[in-house]
Design a protein around this motif. Structure first.
Motif, short mmCIF file in Angstrom:
data_model
loop_
_atom_site.label_atom_id
_atom_site.label_comp_id
_atom_site.label_asym_id
_atom_site.label_seq_id
_atom_site.Cartn_x
_atom_site.Cartn_y
_atom_site.Cartn_z
N ARG A 174 40.91 -7.10 -7.30
CA ARG A 174 41.49 -8.33 -7.82
C ARG A 174 42.19 -9.17 -6.75
N MET B 271 34.84 -8.88 -6.57
CA MET B 271 34.28 -9.37 -7.84
C MET B 271 34.22 -8.28 -8.90
N ALA B 272 33.96 -7.06 -8.48
CA ALA B 272 33.82 -5.90 -9.36
C ALA B 272 33.93 -4.69 -8.43
N PRO C 160 42.41 -17.06 -20.48
CA PRO C 160 43.33 -16.10 -21.10
C PRO C 160 44.00 -15.20 -20.06
N VAL C 161 44.71 -15.83 -19.14
CA VAL C 161 45.28 -15.11 -18.00
C VAL C 161 46.75 -15.52 -17.85
N ARG D 292 40.82 -13.73 -9.63
CA ARG D 292 40.60 -13.36 -11.02
C ARG D 292 39.27 -13.90 -11.50
N ARG D 293 38.46 -13.02 -12.08
CA ARG D 293 37.25 -13.45 -12.78
C ARG D 293 37.59 -13.49 -14.24
N THR D 294 37.29 -14.59 -14.88
CA THR D 294 37.60 -14.69 -16.29
C THR D 294 36.77 -15.82 -16.89
N ARG D 295 37.22 -16.37 -18.01
CA ARG D 295 36.52 -17.53 -18.56
C ARG D 295 37.49 -18.71 -18.53
N GLN E 86 34.59 -22.04 -22.21
CA GLN E 86 33.53 -21.07 -22.48
C GLN E 86 32.75 -20.70 -21.23
N CYS F 133 38.33 -2.56 -13.43
CA CYS F 133 39.03 -3.50 -12.55
C CYS F 133 40.53 -3.54 -12.82
N GLU G 297 42.46 -10.36 -22.62
CA GLU G 297 42.50 -10.66 -24.04
C GLU G 297 41.08 -10.49 -24.59
N THR H 74 38.80 -12.13 -26.04
CA THR H 74 37.68 -13.05 -25.81
C THR H 74 37.06 -12.89 -24.43
N GLU H 75 37.72 -12.15 -23.54
CA GLU H 75 37.16 -11.92 -22.21
C GLU H 75 36.17 -10.75 -22.24
N TYR I 112 33.27 -11.33 -19.10
CA TYR I 112 33.71 -12.45 -18.25
C TYR I 112 34.42 -11.97 -16.98
N GLY I 113 34.49 -10.67 -16.80
CA GLY I 113 35.16 -10.14 -15.61
C GLY I 113 34.17 -9.39 -14.74
N CYS I 114 34.42 -8.10 -14.55
CA CYS I 114 33.60 -7.34 -13.62
C CYS I 114 32.23 -6.99 -14.20
N LYS J 204 31.40 -4.67 -16.32
CA LYS J 204 31.16 -3.25 -16.58
C LYS J 204 31.35 -2.91 -18.07
#
Lengths: 182, 107
Positions: free
Chosen positions: A53, A62-63, A120-121, A134-137, A140, B9, B14, B16-17, B60-62, B64
């Protein structure tokens, strides 16, 4: 913030400046994060693999098995891919994704507030600081972002969504629409 | 709101992610099984009122897949754990039993 010529679109009508960068050379690397592989990545890039992160020296986590590498100025993605392929002695994949990503810059004291509208962070200054990644949305859209400085955020998304993302950010940055929570 | 912690990670995200992947730890049956067994594997889910074990993906993240144990009534999350397992870890089961002594179901 770099030279104005490096942006293809800029909108300064809102409280936060929104700018779309021209093609940013970057490489995606996937590999099992074993000790030898991490050492090989360090040899190839000249910088250690970043902690989970975080982003450091243009390499983003990224992962657990994926990194996004911003190609250093004066180098080509092919050269970076070549060095990674030569060093890593395990199954791996390094791909030039420069044309598959869009990169945005948000500049202004309330840059955090723009992202907080759609992601949502926890973006408070104590929870998210320069160096964090941070990877997120956002709305949408799948995005990744990090802070260059306290008032500057860089955001990456898929290139196919760049116009939507730009319009979304401009709309979110409108004057008198940003609270001062963060 | 459901807050899940991705075990890969470490992000506490939340709902929705993430994306729900249905009931966890299904025992797959395939060639040579009876129609009844295959129907059970394919369609019949436990859907209990209480502790559920589910598959989730940090979409929406890693990206996995992982497992989560939570309460379907209160949305309390007891823990998340790796996808590379066919049953919940013993310490998680112990934790759930400590919090919900009346919980009987075997996952």
């Amino acid at each position: 913030m770099s030279d104005l010529l490096s942006f293809s679109e800029i909108d300064g009508s809102g409280e936060v400046l929104v700018a779309m960068q021209r093609r940013v050379p970057m490489v995606t690397l996937k590999a099992e994060p074993t000790k030898p592989t991490r050492a090989a990545i360090k040899r190839a890039l000249g910088t250690p693999v970043p902690a989970p992160r975080t982003i450091a020296n243009g390499v983003a986590w990224m992962a657990p098995d994926e990194w996004l590498i911003m190609v250093p100025e004066g180098q080509t993605p092919q050269a970076v891919i070549g060095r990674l392929t030569a060093e890593i002695k395990a199954p791996m994949l390094a791909v030039d994704v420069s044309d598959a990503r869009a990169v945005f810059t948000l500049k202004g004291n309330k840059a955090r507030e723009v992202l907080a509208k759609g992601a949502p962070v926890d973006l408070s200054p104590t929870a998210f600081t320069p160096g964090d990644f941070r990877r997120t949305r956002l709305g949408q859209v799948a995005v990744a972002f990090w802070m260059e400085a306290e008032d500057e955020i860089t955001l990456v998304c898929f290139a196919s969504l760049k116009q939507f993302m730009f319009d979304w950010l401009v709309n979110a940055a409108q004057k008198s629409s940003l609270p001062a929570f963060l | 709101m459901l807050l899940l912690t991705c075990p890969y990670c470490g992000v506490e995200g939340e709902e929705t992610e993430f994306h729900n992947g249905g009931e966890a730890h299904l025992k797959r049956v395939g060639d040579g099984s009876s129609d009844a067994d295959f129907t059970a594997y394919m369609f019949e889910r436990k859907n209990p009122r209480g502790i559920v074990f589910e598959r989730w993906r940090h979409v929406y993240g890693c990206g996995k897949w992982f497992h989560a144990a939570r309460c379907a009534v209160t949305l309390e999350v007891f823990g998340t754990y790796s996808a590379q397992t066919s049953e919940p870890p013993a310490d998680l089961i112990a934790k759930i039993r400590a919090k919900r002594p009346e919980w009987e179901a075997t996952p």
